[in-house]
Design a protein around this motif. Structure first.
Motif, PDB file in Angstrom:
ATOM      1  N   UNK A   1       0.840  -1.202   0.000  1.00  0.00           N
ATOM      2  CA  UNK A   1       0.000   0.000   0.000  1.00  0.00           C
ATOM      3  C   UNK A   1       0.871   1.247   0.000  1.00  0.00           C
ATOM      4  N   UNK A   2       1.941   1.195   0.784  1.00  0.00           N
ATOM      5  CA  UNK A   2       2.870   2.326   0.808  1.00  0.00           C
ATOM      6  C   UNK A   2       3.517   2.529  -0.563  1.00  0.00           C
ATOM      7  N   UNK A   3       3.877   1.427  -1.219  1.00  0.00           N
ATOM      8  CA  UNK A   3       4.489   1.523  -2.542  1.00  0.00           C
ATOM      9  C   UNK A   3       3.511   2.130  -3.543  1.00  0.00           C
ATOM     10  N   UNK A   4       2.240   1.715  -3.475  1.00  0.00           N
ATOM     11  CA  UNK A   4       1.220   2.292  -4.357  1.00  0.00           C
ATOM     12  C   UNK A   4       1.046   3.778  -4.095  1.00  0.00           C
ATOM     13  N   UNK A   5       1.069   4.145  -2.816  1.00  0.00           N
ATOM     14  CA  UNK A   5       0.919   5.563  -2.463  1.00  0.00           C
ATOM     15  C   UNK A   5       2.037   6.394  -3.089  1.00  0.00           C
ATOM     16  N   UNK A   6       3.280   5.883  -2.986  1.00  0.00           N
ATOM     17  CA  UNK A   6       4.413   6.615  -3.543  1.00  0.00           C
ATOM     18  C   UNK A   6       4.305   6.707  -5.071  1.00  0.00           C
TER      19      UNK A   6
ATOM     20  N   UNK B   1       3.929  10.192  -7.170  1.00  0.00           N
ATOM     21  CA  UNK B   1       4.851  10.612  -8.225  1.00  0.00           C
ATOM     22  C   UNK B   1       4.110  10.877  -9.528  1.00  0.00           C
ATOM     23  N   UNK B   2       3.117  10.057  -9.839  1.00  0.00           N
ATOM     24  CA  UNK B   2       2.333  10.275 -11.058  1.00  0.00           C
ATOM     25  C   UNK B   2       1.560  11.588 -10.988  1.00  0.00           C
TER      26      UNK B   2
ATOM     27  N   UNK C   1       2.364  14.198  -9.133  1.00  0.00           N
ATOM     28  CA  UNK C   1       3.328  15.294  -9.188  1.00  0.00           C
ATOM     29  C   UNK C   1       3.798  15.549 -10.616  1.00  0.00           C
ATOM     30  N   UNK C   2       3.911  14.472 -11.396  1.00  0.00           N
ATOM     31  CA  UNK C   2       4.287  14.638 -12.805  1.00  0.00           C
ATOM     32  C   UNK C   2       3.206  15.381 -13.584  1.00  0.00           C
ATOM     33  N   UNK C   3       1.967  15.324 -13.092  1.00  0.00           N
ATOM     34  CA  UNK C   3       0.862  16.038 -13.739  1.00  0.00           C
ATOM     35  C   UNK C   3       0.695  17.459 -13.196  1.00  0.00           C
ATOM     36  N   UNK C   4       1.598  17.868 -12.293  1.00  0.00           N
ATOM     37  CA  UNK C   4       1.568  19.238 -11.796  1.00  0.00           C
ATOM     38  C   UNK C   4       1.027  19.410 -10.400  1.00  0.00           C
ATOM     39  N   UNK C   5       0.745  18.311  -9.684  1.00  0.00           N
ATOM     40  CA  UNK C   5       0.235  18.403  -8.319  1.00  0.00           C
ATOM     41  C   UNK C   5       1.379  18.771  -7.388  1.00  0.00           C
ATOM     42  N   UNK C   6       1.217  19.866  -6.662  1.00  0.00           N
ATOM     43  CA  UNK C   6       2.289  20.368  -5.802  1.00  0.00           C
ATOM     44  C   UNK C   6       2.069  19.919  -4.364  1.00  0.00           C
ATOM     45  N   UNK C   7       3.021  19.148  -3.836  1.00  0.00           N
ATOM     46  CA  UNK C   7       2.967  18.696  -2.447  1.00  0.00           C
ATOM     47  C   UNK C   7       4.157  19.199  -1.648  1.00  0.00           C
ATOM     48  N   UNK C   8       4.850  20.183  -2.160  1.00  0.00           N
ATOM     49  CA  UNK C   8       6.044  20.683  -1.496  1.00  0.00           C
ATOM     50  C   UNK C   8       5.673  21.572  -0.308  1.00  0.00           C
ATOM     51  N   UNK C   9       6.686  21.921   0.484  1.00  0.00           N
ATOM     52  CA  UNK C   9       6.460  22.760   1.655  1.00  0.00           C
ATOM     53  C   UNK C   9       6.085  24.187   1.274  1.00  0.00           C
ATOM     54  N   UNK C  10       6.318  24.553   0.011  1.00  0.00           N
ATOM     55  CA  UNK C  10       5.957  25.893  -0.444  1.00  0.00           C
ATOM     56  C   UNK C  10       4.450  26.067  -0.603  1.00  0.00           C
ATOM     57  N   UNK C  11       3.729  24.948  -0.643  1.00  0.00           N
ATOM     58  CA  UNK C  11       2.282  24.988  -0.794  1.00  0.00           C
ATOM     59  C   UNK C  11       1.616  25.227   0.556  1.00  0.00           C
ATOM     60  N   UNK C  12       0.597  26.087   0.624  1.00  0.00           N
ATOM     61  CA  UNK C  12      -0.131  26.273   1.888  1.00  0.00           C
ATOM     62  C   UNK C  12      -0.671  24.949   2.424  1.00  0.00           C
ATOM     63  N   UNK C  13      -0.745  24.851   3.745  1.00  0.00           N
ATOM     64  CA  UNK C  13      -1.103  23.588   4.384  1.00  0.00           C
ATOM     65  C   UNK C  13      -2.460  23.081   3.909  1.00  0.00           C
ATOM     66  N   UNK C  14      -3.471  23.948   3.858  1.00  0.00           N
ATOM     67  CA  UNK C  14      -4.808  23.513   3.472  1.00  0.00           C
ATOM     68  C   UNK C  14      -4.821  22.997   2.034  1.00  0.00           C
ATOM     69  N   UNK C  15      -4.105  23.703   1.137  1.00  0.00           N
ATOM     70  CA  UNK C  15      -4.035  23.266  -0.257  1.00  0.00           C
ATOM     71  C   UNK C  15      -3.262  21.956  -0.376  1.00  0.00           C
ATOM     72  N   UNK C  16      -2.234  21.802   0.461  1.00  0.00           N
ATOM     73  CA  UNK C  16      -1.466  20.554   0.432  1.00  0.00           C
ATOM     74  C   UNK C  16      -2.330  19.376   0.864  1.00  0.00           C
TER      75      UNK C  16
END
Length: 278
Positions: A173-178, A182-183, A185-200
């Motif tokens: 399940x963890x492997x699927x999550x990762x 990644x897929x 994020x490749x489509x433009x989903x931002x999960x970095x610390x620069x993103x506001x918490x609620x948006x993240x």
């Protein structure tokens, strides 16, 4: 040693430690006894001993600290937040239990007292003391061995096998999550610390949907495969990982019974719920 398993903090890791040599029944009894002792006491002295013993057993597993360090930090952070909310909801609960009031910081209804701080410290460490032994149990007990142990003590083998499958597929399940992350994020989903918490958090929720469906699909495949192999047709089954208790297991179980009996006796003889030395 399987590298993928070492990267996943809550799965079986075969390090050939002395704890790995114990029978699954013994380790399960140790875990349940540990929880029982923790639930019967609010004595900070005993809780401190349990934490030290739990961390020592965790080190004895020979699992590198880097594997479970994030889990320890995460658990400690959650418990500290829990203590904060406990204080906000019932700021004077400590004084009620201890029977005295020593104000350290006068803030009206939310005055900080020595009794409340001691109460929150005791409760937080009480909860934390169960976490190291839980990691010890997961790290040293193979899922199939655990299922065999559950079945030996009377749990129906279908339920025991379901528990085994759950433990086995947590790393998957963890492997699927990762992979899904990644897929995305490749489509433009931002999960970095620069993103506001609620948006993240919103972006993470977009990962959970595909993860749930992939998990359900895997569960369906496993269910079909087990049905084709006739799983559940008989009332009993044998276990490949089942082992008999050796002398070390028996002595360990004897010691567990003595400790649990002593803890329950201590609780019955204590006149106060909390140990408060001040």
């Amino acid at each position: 040693m399987n590298a993928s398993k070492m990267k996943f903090g809550i799965s079986y890791v075969d390090t050939k430690s002395p704890l790995h040599a114990l029978n699954g029944i013994t380790k399960f009894a140790l875990f349940m006894a540990w929880v029982t002792v923790v639930l019967t006491t609010f004595d900070l002295r005993l809780i401190s001993v349990l934490i030290i013993a739990g961390l020592s057993l965790l080190k004895m597993t020979r699992v590198p600290l880097s594997v479970y360090k994030p889990l320890l930090i995460g658990t400690a952070s959650v418990l500290m937040m829990n203590a904060l909310f406990m204080f906000l909801l019932a700021p004077q609960q400590g004084t009620e239990y201890m029977g005295s009031t020593t104000v350290l910081l006068p803030l009206g209804h939310y005055s900080v007292t020595q009794e409340t701080l001691f109460y929150l410290l005791t409760v937080t460490l009480k909860y934390f003391s169960m976490f190291p032994i839980a990691l010890v149990f997961v790290f040293t007990t193979h899922p199939t061995e655990f299922a065999a142990s559950l079945n030996r003590i009377g749990v129906p083998y279908k339920i025991a096998y379901a528990v085994s499958l759950t433990l086995r597929y947590l790393p998957e399940v963890k492997k699927d999550f990762v992979n899904i992350m990644h897929a995305q994020q490749a489509r433009g989903l931002d999960l970095s610390k620069n993103t506001p918490l609620f948006l993240r958090l919103q972006n993470v929720s977009k990962i959970l949907g595909p993860l749930i469906f992939s998990s359900l699909d895997r569960a369906d495949q496993i269910s079909n495969a087990m049905t084709l192999r006739g799983f559940g047709r008989h009332n009993r089954r044998t276990w490949y990982s089942s082992r008999a208790l050796n002398s070390i297991d028996k002595w360990t179980l004897f010691g567990i019974v003595i400790v649990v009996a002593a803890a329950i006796t201590k609780r019955m003889m204590d006149s106060q719920l909390f140990w408060y030395p001040f």
